[in-house]
Design a protein around this motif. Structure first.
Motif, PDB file in Angstrom:
ATOM      1  N   ARG A 191      13.256  -5.924  47.393  1.00 15.40           N
ATOM      2  CA  ARG A 191      12.050  -6.064  46.852  1.00 15.40           C
ATOM      3  C   ARG A 191      11.068  -6.960  47.205  1.00 15.40           C
ATOM      4  O   ARG A 191      10.003  -7.397  46.328  1.00 15.40           O
ATOM      5  N   GLU A 219       7.277  -6.973  47.071  1.00 11.33           N
ATOM      6  CA  GLU A 219       6.691  -6.468  45.860  1.00 11.33           C
ATOM      7  C   GLU A 219       6.186  -7.733  45.107  1.00 11.33           C
ATOM      8  O   GLU A 219       6.790  -8.588  44.723  1.00 11.33           O
ATOM      9  N   ALA A 220       4.943  -7.404  44.725  1.00  7.18           N
ATOM     10  CA  ALA A 220       4.138  -8.197  43.781  1.00  7.18           C
ATOM     11  C   ALA A 220       4.630  -8.873  42.652  1.00  7.18           C
ATOM     12  O   ALA A 220       4.876 -10.000  41.946  1.00  7.18           O
ATOM     13  N   ASP A 221       5.344  -8.001  41.896  1.00  8.95           N
ATOM     14  CA  ASP A 221       6.073  -8.319  40.717  1.00  8.95           C
ATOM     15  C   ASP A 221       7.743  -8.778  40.624  1.00  8.95           C
ATOM     16  O   ASP A 221       8.152  -8.984  39.771  1.00  8.95           O
ATOM     17  N   SER A 260      10.357 -11.133  40.528  1.00 12.79           N
ATOM     18  CA  SER A 260      10.360 -12.573  39.659  1.00 12.79           C
ATOM     19  C   SER A 260      11.995 -12.547  39.180  1.00 12.79           C
ATOM     20  O   SER A 260      12.587 -11.622  39.067  1.00 12.79           O
ATOM     21  N   THR A 284      12.682 -12.647  35.980  1.00 15.61           N
ATOM     22  CA  THR A 284      12.720 -12.085  34.806  1.00 15.61           C
ATOM     23  C   THR A 284      13.114 -10.625  35.189  1.00 15.61           C
ATOM     24  O   THR A 284      13.807  -9.809  34.849  1.00 15.61           O
ATOM     25  N   MET A 285      12.237 -10.032  36.503  1.00 12.44           N
ATOM     26  CA  MET A 285      12.513  -8.797  36.739  1.00 12.44           C
ATOM     27  C   MET A 285      13.795  -8.491  37.518  1.00 12.44           C
ATOM     28  O   MET A 285      14.351  -7.554  37.057  1.00 12.44           O
ATOM     29  N   HIS A 298       2.728 -13.096  48.655  1.00 17.39           N
ATOM     30  CA  HIS A 298       2.284 -13.624  47.602  1.00 17.39           C
ATOM     31  C   HIS A 298       2.432 -14.824  47.191  1.00 17.39           C
ATOM     32  O   HIS A 298       2.930 -15.613  46.333  1.00 17.39           O
TER      33      HIS A 298
END
Length: 276
Positions: A166, A169-171, A173, A175-176, A230
């Motif tokens: 991933r 991918e911008a998201d 993190s 947490t993800m 990013h």
């Protein structure tokens, strides 16, 4: 308090100290970050340690000569005598969540000392100092017990594989990643603590690695690479790049081009004719 110092740190914006050589091992330092992120490092080129909001980090001071904050940050820093904590710490680093009961009690004690120290007599100062060291010792022991898990290594490996998949991918993190692996963020951070690296630092470093690989493409620009991987902007990418590799992207590209010129053109792909 004699050989114990409590610093209440509040930074409103970006801040950074310069690196200076030191090998003072007479103190143990503890950072408790309530807001923002505190970044520790040895030199400008050495890998850094990120202490994110809601985390603490304990280690002997040796080699830690600079720090950086990239956003409004609120933290406590405790400077403690190594001799009093050496038996518990044994040269190791300890990281964990500030939600730990022992850390909450320690923070409350530090806050109370700030309020009452001017009014304390010598006996009161000694008692406050001794209580502080006892609380830090309890945090160290609880933290070491919490990180000794047989699941830490496989969890870290699985998380790193997911990050690779991933990375663009911008998201992406911490947490993800924790959500994808069906573990708590605290559990994931604890697993990475064994390697003295946060999840966020690992993600950023892997993105920097990819940016460096793509930097030699004549069509690439630093601004485009910052957007692709990013980073907030080209300046942010340049600062992070220099911390990791010891030189700016521009200097790295210049050196790579010089190395290619010195190596000369590639061998010809044409056929050779043998003498008869």
């Amino acid at each position: 308090m004699r050989d114990v110092t409590i610093v209440d740190l509040r930074g409103a914006s970006y801040g950074r100290t310069a690196a200076e050589p030191t090998r003072d091992e007479e103190q143990v330092w503890m950072w408790i970050v309530h807001r923002g992120t505190w970044t520790l490092g040895e030199t400008d080129a050495a890998p850094e340690i990120d202490i994110s909001q809601g985390r603490f980090h304990i280690r002997q001071r040796a080699g830690l000569t600079r720090f950086e904050t990239s956003q409004p940050t609120v933290a406590h820093k405790l400077m403690l005598p190594a001799a009093s904590l050496a038996a518990s710490l044994r040269g190791r680093t300890v990281s964990g969540a500030t939600a730990m009961a022992e850390v909450r009690l320690l923070t409350a004690h530090a806050t109370m000392i700030h309020r009452t120290l001017p009014d304390l007599g010598p006996a009161g100062v000694q008692a406050a100092r001794d209580t502080m060291l006892e609380l830090v010792t309890s945090v160290i022991r609880r933290g070491l017990d919490g990180t000794d898990s047989p699941l830490a290594a496989p969890l870290t490996a699985t998380a790193k594989n997911l990050v690779e998949q991933r990375l663009a991918e911008a998201d992406l993190s911490p947490t993800m990643v924790a959500g994808e692996l069906h573990v708590s963020l605290r559990t994931l951070q604890r697993a990475f603590a064994d390697e003295n690296e946060s999840v966020a630092t690992y993600i950023r470093n892997r993105r920097l690695d990819q940016a460096r690989l793509e930097l030699t493409d004549p069509r690439a620009s630093i601004t485009e690479l910052a957007a692709r991987w990013h980073f907030a902007d080209s300046s942010h990418l340049s600062r992070a790049f220099k911390r990791r590799y010891g030189q700016t992207p521009t200097a790295y590209l210049r050196q790579a081009r010089k190395s290619r010129r010195l190596a000369g053109p590639p061998p010809s792909g044409g056929k050779t004719r043998s003498a008869t």
